[in-house]
Motif scaffolding. Structure first.
Motif, PDB file in Angstrom:
ATOM      1  N   GLN A  66       0.827  -1.216   0.000  1.00  0.00           N
ATOM      2  CA  GLN A  66       0.000   0.000   0.000  1.00  0.00           C
ATOM      3  C   GLN A  66       0.859   1.262   0.000  1.00  0.00           C
ATOM      4  O   GLN A  66       0.512   2.253  -0.657  1.00  0.00           O
ATOM      5  CB  GLN A  66      -0.922  -0.006   1.216  1.00  0.00           C
ATOM      6  CG  GLN A  66      -2.048  -1.029   1.106  1.00  0.00           C
ATOM      7  CD  GLN A  66      -2.896  -1.082   2.365  1.00  0.00           C
ATOM      8  OE1 GLN A  66      -2.376  -1.010   3.474  1.00  0.00           O
ATOM      9  NE2 GLN A  66      -4.198  -1.209   2.193  1.00  0.00           N
ATOM     10  N   LEU A  67       1.973   1.223   0.725  1.00  0.00           N
ATOM     11  CA  LEU A  67       2.853   2.397   0.747  1.00  0.00           C
ATOM     12  C   LEU A  67       3.449   2.665  -0.632  1.00  0.00           C
ATOM     13  O   LEU A  67       3.529   3.819  -1.077  1.00  0.00           O
ATOM     14  CB  LEU A  67       3.966   2.195   1.776  1.00  0.00           C
ATOM     15  CG  LEU A  67       3.521   2.244   3.247  1.00  0.00           C
ATOM     16  CD1 LEU A  67       4.654   1.794   4.157  1.00  0.00           C
ATOM     17  CD2 LEU A  67       3.063   3.648   3.633  1.00  0.00           C
ATOM     18  N   ILE A  68       3.851   1.595  -1.307  1.00  0.00           N
ATOM     19  CA  ILE A  68       4.382   1.755  -2.667  1.00  0.00           C
ATOM     20  C   ILE A  68       3.286   2.266  -3.603  1.00  0.00           C
ATOM     21  O   ILE A  68       3.508   3.165  -4.428  1.00  0.00           O
ATOM     22  CB  ILE A  68       4.957   0.417  -3.183  1.00  0.00           C
ATOM     23  CG1 ILE A  68       6.166  -0.006  -2.330  1.00  0.00           C
ATOM     24  CG2 ILE A  68       5.375   0.536  -4.647  1.00  0.00           C
ATOM     25  CD1 ILE A  68       6.669  -1.408  -2.625  1.00  0.00           C
ATOM     26  N   PHE A  69       2.056   1.719  -3.454  1.00  0.00           N
ATOM     27  CA  PHE A  69       0.947   2.161  -4.301  1.00  0.00           C
ATOM     28  C   PHE A  69       0.653   3.640  -4.083  1.00  0.00           C
ATOM     29  O   PHE A  69       0.435   4.392  -5.049  1.00  0.00           O
ATOM     30  CB  PHE A  69      -0.315   1.335  -4.013  1.00  0.00           C
ATOM     31  CG  PHE A  69      -1.546   1.918  -4.638  1.00  0.00           C
ATOM     32  CD1 PHE A  69      -1.817   1.717  -5.988  1.00  0.00           C
ATOM     33  CD2 PHE A  69      -2.419   2.714  -3.898  1.00  0.00           C
ATOM     34  CE1 PHE A  69      -2.943   2.281  -6.583  1.00  0.00           C
ATOM     35  CE2 PHE A  69      -3.539   3.285  -4.479  1.00  0.00           C
ATOM     36  CZ  PHE A  69      -3.796   3.053  -5.827  1.00  0.00           C
ATOM     37  N   ARG A  70       0.630   4.077  -2.825  1.00  0.00           N
ATOM     38  CA  ARG A  70       0.309   5.480  -2.549  1.00  0.00           C
ATOM     39  C   ARG A  70       1.332   6.418  -3.182  1.00  0.00           C
ATOM     40  O   ARG A  70       0.982   7.494  -3.692  1.00  0.00           O
ATOM     41  CB  ARG A  70       0.228   5.701  -1.038  1.00  0.00           C
ATOM     42  CG  ARG A  70      -0.980   5.049  -0.401  1.00  0.00           C
ATOM     43  CD  ARG A  70      -0.997   5.269   1.103  1.00  0.00           C
ATOM     44  NE  ARG A  70      -1.174   6.674   1.452  1.00  0.00           N
ATOM     45  CZ  ARG A  70      -1.158   7.137   2.699  1.00  0.00           C
ATOM     46  NH1 ARG A  70      -0.945   6.295   3.706  1.00  0.00           N
ATOM     47  NH2 ARG A  70      -1.334   8.415   2.938  1.00  0.00           N
ATOM     48  N   PHE A  71       2.578   6.019  -3.183  1.00  0.00           N
ATOM     49  CA  PHE A  71       3.615   6.845  -3.815  1.00  0.00           C
ATOM     50  C   PHE A  71       3.409   6.889  -5.335  1.00  0.00           C
ATOM     51  O   PHE A  71       3.459   7.965  -5.958  1.00  0.00           O
ATOM     52  CB  PHE A  71       4.989   6.273  -3.457  1.00  0.00           C
ATOM     53  CG  PHE A  71       6.135   7.100  -3.961  1.00  0.00           C
ATOM     54  CD1 PHE A  71       6.125   8.489  -3.876  1.00  0.00           C
ATOM     55  CD2 PHE A  71       7.249   6.492  -4.524  1.00  0.00           C
ATOM     56  CE1 PHE A  71       7.196   9.247  -4.333  1.00  0.00           C
ATOM     57  CE2 PHE A  71       8.322   7.245  -4.983  1.00  0.00           C
ATOM     58  CZ  PHE A  71       8.292   8.627  -4.889  1.00  0.00           C
ATOM     59  N   LEU A  72       3.157   5.709  -5.943  1.00  0.00           N
ATOM     60  CA  LEU A  72       2.918   5.660  -7.390  1.00  0.00           C
ATOM     61  C   LEU A  72       1.659   6.445  -7.766  1.00  0.00           C
ATOM     62  O   LEU A  72       1.625   7.167  -8.778  1.00  0.00           O
ATOM     63  CB  LEU A  72       2.780   4.204  -7.843  1.00  0.00           C
ATOM     64  CG  LEU A  72       4.038   3.337  -7.756  1.00  0.00           C
ATOM     65  CD1 LEU A  72       3.692   1.881  -8.069  1.00  0.00           C
ATOM     66  CD2 LEU A  72       5.103   3.831  -8.722  1.00  0.00           C
ATOM     67  N   PHE A  73       0.610   6.294  -6.934  1.00  0.00           N
ATOM     68  CA  PHE A  73      -0.653   6.996  -7.209  1.00  0.00           C
ATOM     69  C   PHE A  73      -0.446   8.508  -7.161  1.00  0.00           C
ATOM     70  O   PHE A  73      -0.958   9.256  -8.008  1.00  0.00           O
ATOM     71  CB  PHE A  73      -1.693   6.556  -6.171  1.00  0.00           C
ATOM     72  CG  PHE A  73      -3.034   7.197  -6.355  1.00  0.00           C
ATOM     73  CD1 PHE A  73      -3.920   6.731  -7.320  1.00  0.00           C
ATOM     74  CD2 PHE A  73      -3.423   8.280  -5.570  1.00  0.00           C
ATOM     75  CE1 PHE A  73      -5.167   7.317  -7.490  1.00  0.00           C
ATOM     76  CE2 PHE A  73      -4.664   8.872  -5.740  1.00  0.00           C
ATOM     77  CZ  PHE A  73      -5.533   8.393  -6.701  1.00  0.00           C
ATOM     78  N   HIS A  74       0.338   8.957  -6.172  1.00  0.00           N
ATOM     79  CA  HIS A  74       0.595  10.395  -6.059  1.00  0.00           C
ATOM     80  C   HIS A  74       1.383  10.896  -7.266  1.00  0.00           C
ATOM     81  O   HIS A  74       1.104  11.983  -7.805  1.00  0.00           O
ATOM     82  CB  HIS A  74       1.363  10.665  -4.762  1.00  0.00           C
ATOM     83  CG  HIS A  74       1.376  12.104  -4.364  1.00  0.00           C
ATOM     84  ND1 HIS A  74       0.236  12.788  -3.986  1.00  0.00           N
ATOM     85  CD2 HIS A  74       2.388  13.006  -4.316  1.00  0.00           C
ATOM     86  CE1 HIS A  74       0.546  14.040  -3.704  1.00  0.00           C
ATOM     87  NE2 HIS A  74       1.841  14.208  -3.904  1.00  0.00           N
ATOM     88  N   CYS A  75       2.378  10.102  -7.698  1.00  0.00           N
ATOM     89  CA  CYS A  75       3.145  10.482  -8.892  1.00  0.00           C
ATOM     90  C   CYS A  75       2.257  10.537 -10.126  1.00  0.00           C
ATOM     91  O   CYS A  75       2.389  11.437 -10.974  1.00  0.00           O
ATOM     92  CB  CYS A  75       4.299   9.503  -9.118  1.00  0.00           C
ATOM     93  SG  CYS A  75       5.612   9.608  -7.879  1.00  0.00           S
ATOM     94  N   LYS A  76       1.347   9.560 -10.262  1.00  0.00           N
ATOM     95  CA  LYS A  76       0.413   9.555 -11.390  1.00  0.00           C
ATOM     96  C   LYS A  76      -0.477  10.803 -11.354  1.00  0.00           C
ATOM     97  O   LYS A  76      -0.753  11.410 -12.401  1.00  0.00           O
ATOM     98  CB  LYS A  76      -0.465   8.294 -11.334  1.00  0.00           C
ATOM     99  CG  LYS A  76       0.225   7.021 -11.772  1.00  0.00           C
ATOM    100  CD  LYS A  76       0.312   6.953 -13.287  1.00  0.00           C
ATOM    101  CE  LYS A  76       0.825   5.591 -13.751  1.00  0.00           C
ATOM    102  NZ  LYS A  76       0.955   5.558 -15.223  1.00  0.00           N
TER     103      LYS A  76
END
Length: 598
Positions: free
Chosen positions: A490-500
């Motif tokens: 989830q932490l990795i996803f949140r970072f990727l989502f924010h970058c997107k």
């Protein structure tokens, strides 16, 4: 051991109160003596003794002493040899002779007394350790000692027969006692230590083994003690057999070195960050037998694997043959081979079950599609239709609405073909990504991100900073995809989502700039803004490319290859955790200062 003792059957009172049933003949003799004195009678009226032994000549004295010694060898008082308790020592006795006895006979008799004392000590130990509360190992040890005492009593009976035939002198008696003397003394030493420390279970086995090693110079005594180890360990190995072959702890007296914590249930894996069920449901306790110390971890893991399969409703038992019976004696280490074979079987069965029936790799691949944005078309659609909801403040966001929009995005994109897409859910965290990283409890990572707690939260936190995806993981896959592992995803996803999200914002700004390209804006603020926008867009695209194609994808392939060659579920967990930790580290998530600037 206390909880086990509380449920043990009690020993009947009559077995303790009637000395002739317990071998404590000397106590009965003392009671009889007190009874006689109370009646005004003398002990001589019971024993027929009317004068001191010194009144007889040496030949007659020898016959009387031999007769008394044969009685003393089975803990019965004679006419001129008595049994006295040692003052201050409850279980210690000493044998005394009539002072008027011939000195040469006294010396020979005193040489045989240690054998008599050893017999009495061993017989009392057998009586006391045969009670239920003392455990299976003590029961087996007492049974082996009882068999030895039968041989000893048979020897005494044969000596008595020779004496009645007139073929036994006191020197002959001393000679024939020699073979048993060393063995009985060695056993009495073991028994003294076991009684003084109230040993049970593995402590008894370790004591016997250490004493056998200490007696390496006396081959006969060493072999006897090794036989005692074998007899006493049979009961223990019976418990061990059920554990490594069936995954069952059949331990009524709490002697086994593996203890089960039944309060930890498999359902807790989806909520418990530390995965206590997997790590602490079965744990090792103190008191591991020395011959199992080096393989205790393998033994614990074998039964644990069998229990996991049982929890899955998959009944399995290690194939058992005549050669698979666990035994230990001398230098025979066949039991180690049996345990290793049982471990290999349980490990391969569980691994096949999780890989084949529960499709572990397929589930991990599905998580990669959604949480690592391997197939991100559904996310583009979701961000379009959920834009209004995600820009709200935390307290105004409706998680139910976001979930329905997520389901809509999944059903209308390529993700609909994935049978696991229904396990995907959404959630809104209560803190920013930096605070979420501070909640990691890993020993390796906490050192790097301990200062995260000092970072200030942004004032206007919206759903864009706190939105996250979650995944429903069922037993037994929750062993591998634990709450901790899912948190890292989830932490990795949140970072990727924010970058997107930033990438989409910059693309929108770039499109606005494209609309004014026809105007001559060179040297104005709009021109500088356009250059800055293109630089930022190039940077964010490079960052996303680095995260996905240079970190996540290569590490995923390495993990996937390692999972194919893994030999046990613990190796699978280790490779999976290593993959997540490496991705966190290479995605810069363990560098809070850099991440804050980013």
């Amino acid at each position: 051991m206390d909880s086990a003792n509380s449920s043990c059957p009690s020993t009947p009172r009559w077995n303790v109160e009637r000395p002739f049933l317990t071998g404590r003949f000397h106590q009965e003799s003392k009671a009889m003596s007190r009874f006689a004195e109370a009646k005004g009678l003398s002990m001589e009226s019971f024993s027929g003794v009317d004068k001191a032994i010194g009144c007889f000549d040496a030949a007659v004295q020898e016959l009387i002493v031999i007769d008394d010694l044969l009685s003393a060898m089975v803990a019965i008082e004679g006419r001129y040899i008595s049994i006295k308790r040692v003052r201050g020592k409850e279980d210690s006795v000493t044998f005394l002779v009539d002072p008027s006895m011939d000195l040469a006979l006294q010396e020979l008799a005193k040489k045989i007394f240690p054998l008599c004392e050893s017999f009495l000590m061993i017989s009392q130990f057998v009586e006391s350790r045969s009670q239920f509360k003392n455990g299976l190992v003590n029961h087996a040890f007492a049974a082996a000692l009882r068999a030895l005492l039968l041989d000893y009593q048979a020897m005494v009976a044969q000596l008595e027969h020779q004496f009645q035939l007139g073929r036994l002198s006191i020197q002959g008696l001393w000679f024939y006692c020699q073979p048993m003397m060393g063995s009985m003394l060695a056993l009495s030493i073991v028994i003294q230590r076991a009684s003084a420390n109230n040993f049970s279970g593995s402590a008894v086995l370790n004591l016997l083994q250490s004493q056998a090693k200490a007696m390496a110079g006396d081959n006969a005594v060493r072999l006897l003690l090794e036989k005692m180890v074998q007899c006493a360990s049979n009961a223990y190995l019976g418990i061990l057999e059920r554990w490594v072959y069936e995954g069952v702890i059949d331990d009524p007296y709490g002697e086994f070195f593996i203890v089960e914590n039944k309060s930890l249930q498999k359902e807790s894996l989806t909520q418990d960050y530390d995965a206590k069920y997997w790590r602490q449901r079965y744990s090792l306790k103190d008191g591991i037998p020395s011959f199992l110390a080096n393989i205790a971890g393998t033994i614990s893991t074998t039964g644990k694997y069998l229990n996991v399969m049982r929890e899955c409703g998959h009944t399995v038992q290690v194939p058992v043959s005549e050669n698979s019976k666990l035994m230990t004696f001398g230098s025979n280490h066949h039991y180690l081979e049996c345990i290793k074979a049982a471990y290999d079987f349980a490990s391969s069965e569980l691994l096949n079950l999780i890989k084949e029936k529960y499709d572990l790799v397929g589930k991990l691949r599905s998580i990669k599609h959604y949480l690592l944005l391997d197939q991100g078309d559904f996310l583009v659609h979701f961000m379009d239709i959920a834009r209004d909801e995600l820009t709200k403040k935390l307290d105004d966001i409706s998680v139910e609405k976001l979930q329905s929009l997520l389901d809509l995005a999944l059903r209308t994109t390529a993700a609909a073909a994935d049978p696991c897409h229904e396990d995907l859910t959404c959630c809104v965290e209560r803190s920013s990504l930096l605070k979420g990283l501070g909640a990691l409890k890993d020993v390796e990572t906490i050192r790097n991100i301990s200062d995260v707690s000092n970072l200030e939260e942004p004032l206007n936190v919206t759903g864009l900073e706190t939105f996250s995806l979650s995944y429903k993981v069922q037993w037994p896959l929750s062993i591998v995809i634990s709450r901790k592992a899912l948190r890292k995803y989830q932490l990795i996803f949140r970072f990727l989502f924010h970058c997107k999200h930033v990438d989409r914002q910059l693309c929108g700004a770039w499109q606005v700039h494209q609309g004014v390209r026809a105007l001559n804006m060179r040297g104005t603020a709009i021109s500088r803004s356009s250059l800055l926008c293109r630089s930022m867009l190039k940077f964010i695209n490079s960052l996303l490319h680095y995260l996905t194609f240079e970190v996540l994808e290569p590490n995923w392939h390495i993990m996937h290859n390692r999972l194919q060659s893994a030999k046990s579920i613990d190796e699978v967990i280790q490779h999976h955790d290593f993959f997540l930790d490496k991705c966190l580290r290479e995605c810069l998530l363990l560098l809070p200062d850099l991440l804050k600037h980013l």
